[in-house]
Write a protein that holds these residues in place. Structure first.
Motif, PDB file in Angstrom:
ATOM      1  N   ASP A  12     -23.443  36.629  -5.716  1.00  0.00           N
ATOM      2  CA  ASP A  12     -22.346  36.533  -6.670  1.00  0.00           C
ATOM      3  C   ASP A  12     -22.286  35.176  -7.374  1.00  0.00           C
ATOM      4  OD1 ASP A  12     -21.557  39.092  -6.088  1.00  0.00           O
ATOM      5  OD2 ASP A  12     -20.083  38.495  -4.580  1.00  0.00           O
ATOM      6  N   THR A  25     -21.421  35.554  -0.767  1.00  0.00           N
ATOM      7  CA  THR A  25     -21.113  36.958  -1.020  1.00  0.00           C
ATOM      8  C   THR A  25     -22.126  37.519  -2.015  1.00  0.00           C
ATOM      9  OG1 THR A  25     -19.584  36.447  -2.829  1.00  0.00           O
ATOM     10  CG2 THR A  25     -18.652  36.595  -0.607  1.00  0.00           C
ATOM     11  N   ARG A  27     -24.426  41.544  -3.084  1.00  0.00           N
ATOM     12  CA  ARG A  27     -24.550  42.997  -2.945  1.00  0.00           C
ATOM     13  C   ARG A  27     -26.022  43.406  -3.008  1.00  0.00           C
ATOM     14  NH1 ARG A  27     -22.767  41.400  -7.828  1.00  0.00           N
ATOM     15  NH2 ARG A  27     -23.696  42.270  -9.728  1.00  0.00           N
ATOM     16  N   THR A 105     -24.270  50.726  -4.167  1.00  0.00           N
ATOM     17  CA  THR A 105     -24.072  49.280  -4.072  1.00  0.00           C
ATOM     18  C   THR A 105     -23.427  48.965  -2.737  1.00  0.00           C
ATOM     19  OG1 THR A 105     -23.830  49.039  -6.471  1.00  0.00           O
ATOM     20  CG2 THR A 105     -22.959  47.264  -5.093  1.00  0.00           C
ATOM     21  N   TYR A 106     -24.039  48.059  -1.988  1.00  0.00           N
ATOM     22  CA  TYR A 106     -23.536  47.653  -0.675  1.00  0.00           C
ATOM     23  C   TYR A 106     -23.150  46.177  -0.719  1.00  0.00           C
ATOM     24  CZ  TYR A 106     -25.582  52.005   1.060  1.00  0.00           C
ATOM     25  OH  TYR A 106     -25.894  53.333   1.272  1.00  0.00           O
ATOM     26  N   GLN A 107     -21.889  45.889  -0.479  1.00  0.00           N
ATOM     27  CA  GLN A 107     -21.404  44.509  -0.465  1.00  0.00           C
ATOM     28  C   GLN A 107     -21.722  43.858   0.879  1.00  0.00           C
ATOM     29  OE1 GLN A 107     -19.929  43.172  -3.178  1.00  0.00           O
ATOM     30  NE2 GLN A 107     -19.827  45.086  -4.358  1.00  0.00           N
ATOM     31  N   GLN A 109     -21.332  39.733   3.058  1.00  0.00           N
ATOM     32  CA  GLN A 109     -20.924  38.331   3.049  1.00  0.00           C
ATOM     33  C   GLN A 109     -21.417  37.659   4.325  1.00  0.00           C
ATOM     34  OE1 GLN A 109     -16.631  38.487   2.722  1.00  0.00           O
ATOM     35  NE2 GLN A 109     -16.372  38.476   4.936  1.00  0.00           N
TER      36      GLN A 109
END
Length: 416
Positions: A12, A25, A27, A105-107, A109
């Motif tokens: 990000d 963070t 994805r 889409t897989y987030q 962190q």
């Protein structure tokens, strides 16, 4: 690649530069033309330092002479963390799921641990950080996607000891021999206004040379060098990179030469010492050299400078009040225009930097030495992503007003 249309990791933060303790963070984007059987979809966060080189050693003599290759290694692991995005964790039992077709889409962190050293690429060692996505497929080759990122450890020149705001001066002389007779000595005095600098800041060089020899000197020059120590078990190896060289011409026999406020701008570099890493150490040297004509060793006057990431308070004041840097340090004359002041590197969001109000805002720039190949033994022809990478360091544009509109290309001085 058959079923797999898209497999990518997106962080990000646009410039992908982080500090220890910061949350990363991002994805994973996955697109399949049809369902795919897999054990799981995972991301691995990796941070480590490695040192490795080989040397050939001979033993015995004559017919019994043998040559062996000795490997010298050292390793520091800072983190190794797996996040399961779909399916099973490594080694987990049970049936393997089939991932549906389409785009997903897989987030994710990950919190970076404290005390990390800065990213670094060297001849026999590196400090590297990356995140790798893996599609773990049973009885088939895995799909991988690798995305490196930079960790930047701040070195605040205002808290560094001993105080880097103090000026440095060095002197040296030598006598040249001419057959059976010795001529008069050559001498050099080399001065800089302070010891601590940040990338983008000019170093003003002052020197005087007296040539009392019976022959002329071919040239005088300043060499800005990065000296790296790589520590392995039982041995240390050094390498030297010449970052930049400035040079003046001949000095006649009996003549003199002066360098008056000649500016050398610090390019994007990692901070001194690589704090947090015990197997790699970095130092920076300004070496003033007088080069005699004919067979003779150079006269050298080295001074060590400290490269930080947060400038000295006096530089903040100079910048915010538009004071002339030269006058503020009592140098007395205008700088010699041997090297143009650089324009700012390509702009991006300002890095998180614990500098005081009034400091010039830093930007980012790739390391002056360019990209390195970061593929390792775990990568193969099925590894996607960014496998050529240059660490990114802070860069301060202290000549902001004068260079507006000059373009965004790095100055030639960075690669001289």
């Amino acid at each position: 690649m058959g079923k797999l249309r898209l497999f990518d990791i997106i962080l990000d933060k646009p410039q992908t530069v982080y500090q220890a303790g910061e949350l990363i963070t991002g994805r994973v984007v996955l697109e399949l033309d049809e369902p795919m059987k897999m054990r799981g979809l995972r991301v691995l966060f990796h941070g480590a330092a490695n040192v490795h080189w080989t040397e050939s050693h001979s033993t015995g003599s004559g017919k019994n002479r043998r040559t062996t290759t000795v490997h010298y290694n050292a390793h520091e692991s800072y983190f190794e963390h797996i996040i399961v995005l779909y399916g099973k964790a490594p080694g987990e039992s049970g049936d393997n799921p089939s991932h549906p077709q389409g785009q997903f889409t897989y987030q994710f962190q990950f919190l970076l641990p404290p005390g990390l050293p800065s990213s670094f690429e060297g001849a026999w060692g590196q400090v590297r950080y990356w995140v790798k996505g893996t599609i773990d497929r049973p009885w088939r080759f895995d799909h991988n996607c690798k995305r490196p990122f930079t960790v930047l450890s701040h070195l605040d020149l205002n808290t560094y000891q001993p105080n880097p705001s103090q000026g440095l001066e060095g002197k040296n002389e030598k006598t040249l021999c001419c057959w059976c007779c010795a001529s008069g000595p050559i001498s050099a005095t080399f001065r800089i206004a302070k010891q601590g600098y940040v990338p983008g800041e000019p170093i003003y060089i002052n020197a005087e040379i007296e040539n009392n020899a019976s022959r002329k000197m071919k040239a005088s020059r300043v060499e800005f060098k990065q000296i790296i120590a790589f520590h392995a078990t039982r041995k240390t190896r050094h390498s030297t990179n010449t970052i930049q060289t400035l040079q003046k011409g001949e000095i006649d026999a009996g003549g003199t030469e002066s360098w008056e406020n000649v500016q050398l701008v610090v390019p994007p570099l990692p901070p001194s010492h690589l704090v947090g890493c015990r197997i790699i150490d970095i130092r920076y040297i300004l070496n003033f050299v007088v080069d005699p004509s004919g067979p003779a060793f150079d006269l050298e006057v080295p001074l060590e400078v400290i490269i930080g990431t947060i400038p000295l308070q006096q530089m903040w004041s100079n910048f915010s009040t538009n004071m002339n840097y030269n006058t503020a340090y009592g140098m007395g004359t205008e700088p010699t225009p041997m090297v143009a002041m650089p324009t700012a590197p390509p702009q991006g969001p300002p890095p998180t930097n614990p500098s005081a109000p009034g400091a010039p805002p830093p930007t980012y720039a790739e390391c002056v030495f360019g990209k390195s190949r970061i593929a390792d033994d775990q990568d193969n022809q099925y590894t996607r992503g960014e496998l050529d990478y240059a660490p990114i360091y802070t860069y301060y544009n202290f000549n902001q007003g004068a260079d507006q509109g000059q373009g965004q290309q790095p100055p030639q001085a960075w690669t001289s």
